[in-house]
Design a protein around this motif. Structure first.
Motif, PDB file in Angstrom:
ATOM      1  N   SER A  25       0.696  -1.279   0.059  1.00 44.16           N
ATOM      2  CA  SER A  25       0.120  -0.091  -0.109  1.00 44.16           C
ATOM      3  C   SER A  25       1.035   1.231   0.035  1.00 44.16           C
ATOM      4  N   THR A  26       2.040   1.104   0.846  1.00 46.63           N
ATOM      5  CA  THR A  26       2.874   2.363   0.809  1.00 46.63           C
ATOM      6  C   THR A  26       3.604   2.536  -0.732  1.00 46.63           C
ATOM      7  N   LEU A  27       3.929   1.415  -1.452  1.00 44.29           N
ATOM      8  CA  LEU A  27       4.477   1.525  -2.690  1.00 44.29           C
ATOM      9  C   LEU A  27       3.454   1.833  -3.588  1.00 44.29           C
ATOM     10  N   PHE A  28       2.241   1.683  -3.499  1.00 43.49           N
ATOM     11  CA  PHE A  28       1.073   2.143  -4.363  1.00 43.49           C
ATOM     12  C   PHE A  28       0.962   3.584  -4.364  1.00 43.49           C
ATOM     13  N   LYS A  29       1.065   3.989  -3.017  1.00 46.53           N
ATOM     14  CA  LYS A  29       0.876   5.538  -2.792  1.00 46.53           C
ATOM     15  C   LYS A  29       2.108   6.320  -3.631  1.00 46.53           C
ATOM     16  N   ASN A  30       3.114   5.676  -3.305  1.00 47.85           N
ATOM     17  CA  ASN A  30       4.285   6.436  -4.027  1.00 47.85           C
ATOM     18  C   ASN A  30       4.532   6.338  -5.294  1.00 47.85           C
ATOM     19  N   LYS A  31       3.667   5.611  -6.062  1.00 49.87           N
ATOM     20  CA  LYS A  31       3.729   5.228  -7.395  1.00 49.87           C
ATOM     21  C   LYS A  31       3.227   6.842  -8.050  1.00 49.87           C
ATOM     22  N   ASN A  32       2.668   7.672  -7.251  1.00 49.04           N
ATOM     23  CA  ASN A  32       2.196   8.801  -7.724  1.00 49.04           C
ATOM     24  C   ASN A  32       3.398   9.710  -7.873  1.00 49.04           C
ATOM     25  N   PRO A  33       3.775  10.317  -9.075  1.00 45.98           N
ATOM     26  CA  PRO A  33       4.976  11.085  -9.014  1.00 45.98           C
ATOM     27  C   PRO A  33       4.310  12.558  -8.872  1.00 45.98           C
ATOM     28  N   TYR A  34       3.015  12.736  -8.885  1.00 43.95           N
ATOM     29  CA  TYR A  34       2.637  14.105  -8.857  1.00 43.95           C
ATOM     30  C   TYR A  34       2.149  14.509  -7.450  1.00 43.95           C
ATOM     31  N   TYR A  35       2.369  13.635  -6.487  1.00 45.79           N
ATOM     32  CA  TYR A  35       1.900  13.887  -5.056  1.00 45.79           C
ATOM     33  C   TYR A  35       2.882  14.751  -4.349  1.00 45.79           C
ATOM     34  N   SER A  36       2.444  15.778  -3.780  1.00 40.83           N
ATOM     35  CA  SER A  36       3.447  16.710  -3.091  1.00 40.83           C
ATOM     36  C   SER A  36       2.674  17.559  -2.092  1.00 40.83           C
ATOM     37  N   VAL A  88      -5.585  13.195  -4.344  1.00 43.98           N
ATOM     38  CA  VAL A  88      -4.852  12.798  -5.744  1.00 43.98           C
ATOM     39  C   VAL A  88      -3.296  13.610  -5.983  1.00 43.98           C
ATOM     40  N   CYS A  89      -3.205  14.764  -5.439  1.00 48.44           N
ATOM     41  CA  CYS A  89      -1.977  15.329  -5.623  1.00 48.44           C
ATOM     42  C   CYS A  89      -1.137  16.094  -4.404  1.00 48.44           C
ATOM     43  N   GLY A  90      -1.865  15.835  -3.120  1.00 49.44           N
ATOM     44  CA  GLY A  90      -1.372  16.479  -1.947  1.00 49.44           C
ATOM     45  C   GLY A  90      -1.573  18.027  -1.768  1.00 49.44           C
ATOM     46  N   ASN A  91      -2.126  18.722  -2.582  1.00 50.35           N
ATOM     47  CA  ASN A  91      -2.308  20.313  -2.513  1.00 50.35           C
ATOM     48  C   ASN A  91      -3.059  20.530  -0.976  1.00 50.35           C
ATOM     49  N   GLY A 136      -7.194  23.160  -6.521  1.00 50.76           N
ATOM     50  CA  GLY A 136      -6.680  24.246  -7.197  1.00 50.76           C
ATOM     51  C   GLY A 136      -5.434  24.032  -7.913  1.00 50.76           C
ATOM     52  N   ARG A 137      -4.879  22.723  -7.628  1.00 49.39           N
ATOM     53  CA  ARG A 137      -3.583  22.189  -8.286  1.00 49.39           C
ATOM     54  C   ARG A 137      -3.916  21.323  -9.321  1.00 49.39           C
ATOM     55  N   CYS A 138      -4.645  20.124  -9.145  1.00 46.08           N
ATOM     56  CA  CYS A 138      -4.883  18.958 -10.093  1.00 46.08           C
ATOM     57  C   CYS A 138      -6.238  18.951 -10.756  1.00 46.08           C
ATOM     58  N   ASP A 139      -7.077  20.020 -10.362  1.00 46.67           N
ATOM     59  CA  ASP A 139      -8.520  20.133 -10.988  1.00 46.67           C
ATOM     60  C   ASP A 139      -9.172  18.740 -10.608  1.00 46.67           C
ATOM     61  N   SER A 140      -9.076  17.978  -9.749  1.00 45.21           N
ATOM     62  CA  SER A 140      -9.858  16.892  -9.322  1.00 45.21           C
ATOM     63  C   SER A 140     -11.021  17.329  -8.572  1.00 45.21           C
ATOM     64  N   HIS A 141     -12.287  16.677  -9.132  1.00 46.35           N
ATOM     65  CA  HIS A 141     -13.538  17.088  -8.118  1.00 46.35           C
ATOM     66  C   HIS A 141     -13.457  16.771  -6.763  1.00 46.35           C
ATOM     67  N   LEU A 142     -13.899  17.837  -5.786  1.00 48.66           N
ATOM     68  CA  LEU A 142     -13.762  17.403  -4.297  1.00 48.66           C
ATOM     69  C   LEU A 142     -14.930  17.265  -4.014  1.00 48.66           C
ATOM     70  N   GLY A 143     -16.045  18.062  -4.350  1.00 43.71           N
ATOM     71  CA  GLY A 143     -17.530  18.157  -3.847  1.00 43.71           C
ATOM     72  C   GLY A 143     -17.988  19.575  -4.393  1.00 43.71           C
ATOM     73  N   HIS A 144     -18.760  20.255  -3.479  1.00 45.06           N
ATOM     74  CA  HIS A 144     -19.515  21.229  -3.905  1.00 45.06           C
ATOM     75  C   HIS A 144     -19.608  22.331  -2.776  1.00 45.06           C
TER      76      HIS A 144
END
Length: 171
Positions: A25-36, A88-91, A136-144
């Motif tokens: 699960s840690t490896l899976f999470k670290n596969k995201n090179p955009y997460y910061s 998604v991106c850690g923002n 504001g960083r990756c345009d992922s839907h968060l809610g309303h």
């Protein structure tokens, strides 16, 4: 009746399984090179790329605009001090002091951590007119966001728990 040796073997096997699971699960999470948690650059990543990186449940809500079932999210009745980040991106998105109790079924906040943490888009799905909240960083839907929140803003940022990651701290 289990012998000491069989108990030891059982304990070892469980530790090995859960240790491997945790490592995966840690490896899976670290596969995201955009997460910061510190990067501020705007991300332009295709949904096909996100689909390879994100878990299917997160992809469905964050990238396809689905909504998690009310009253089921891990942060709905969660009350600890810290910061909420985009899963998604850690923002950085919200601090716990802006979270408030509500009966809407999703975690709610009265303001983002900073003005550019989130973006807004008109949403006319399901024969309603609402304001969608995006990372504001990756345009992922968060809610309303709605205009029925508490003071000082009068806003209710109604967020999907799956799109949030909580890090405890002194906030």
């Amino acid at each position: 009746m289990k012998t000491l040796a069989s108990k030891t073997i059982s304990t070892f096997c469980m530790a090995l399984f859960f240790g491997t699971y945790h490592a995966q699960s840690t490896l899976f999470k670290n596969k995201n090179p955009y997460y910061s948690h510190t990067a501020e650059n705007t991300l332009k990543v295709s949904n096909s790329e996100w689909k390879k990186i994100l878990k299917p449940e997160l992809y469905q809500v964050a990238r396809e605009g689905a909504t998690e079932t009310a009253f089921t999210g891990k942060y709905y009745e969660f009350d600890e001090k810290g910061t909420y980040y985009c899963a998604v991106c850690g923002n950085p998105l919200f601090i716990s002091t802006s979270k408030f109790a509500t009966t809407c079924g999703w975690p709610s906040f009265y303001q983002p951590i900073r003005k550019n943490s989130v973006k807004y888009r008109k949403d006319t799905s399901y024969h309603m007119e609402r304001t969608e909240v995006l990372c504001g960083r990756c345009d992922s839907h968060l809610g309303h966001v709605f205009d029925d929140g508490p003071k000082p803003t009068g806003k209710r940022f109604c967020m999907n728990s799956i799109c949030l990651e909580f890090i405890p701290g002194k906030k």
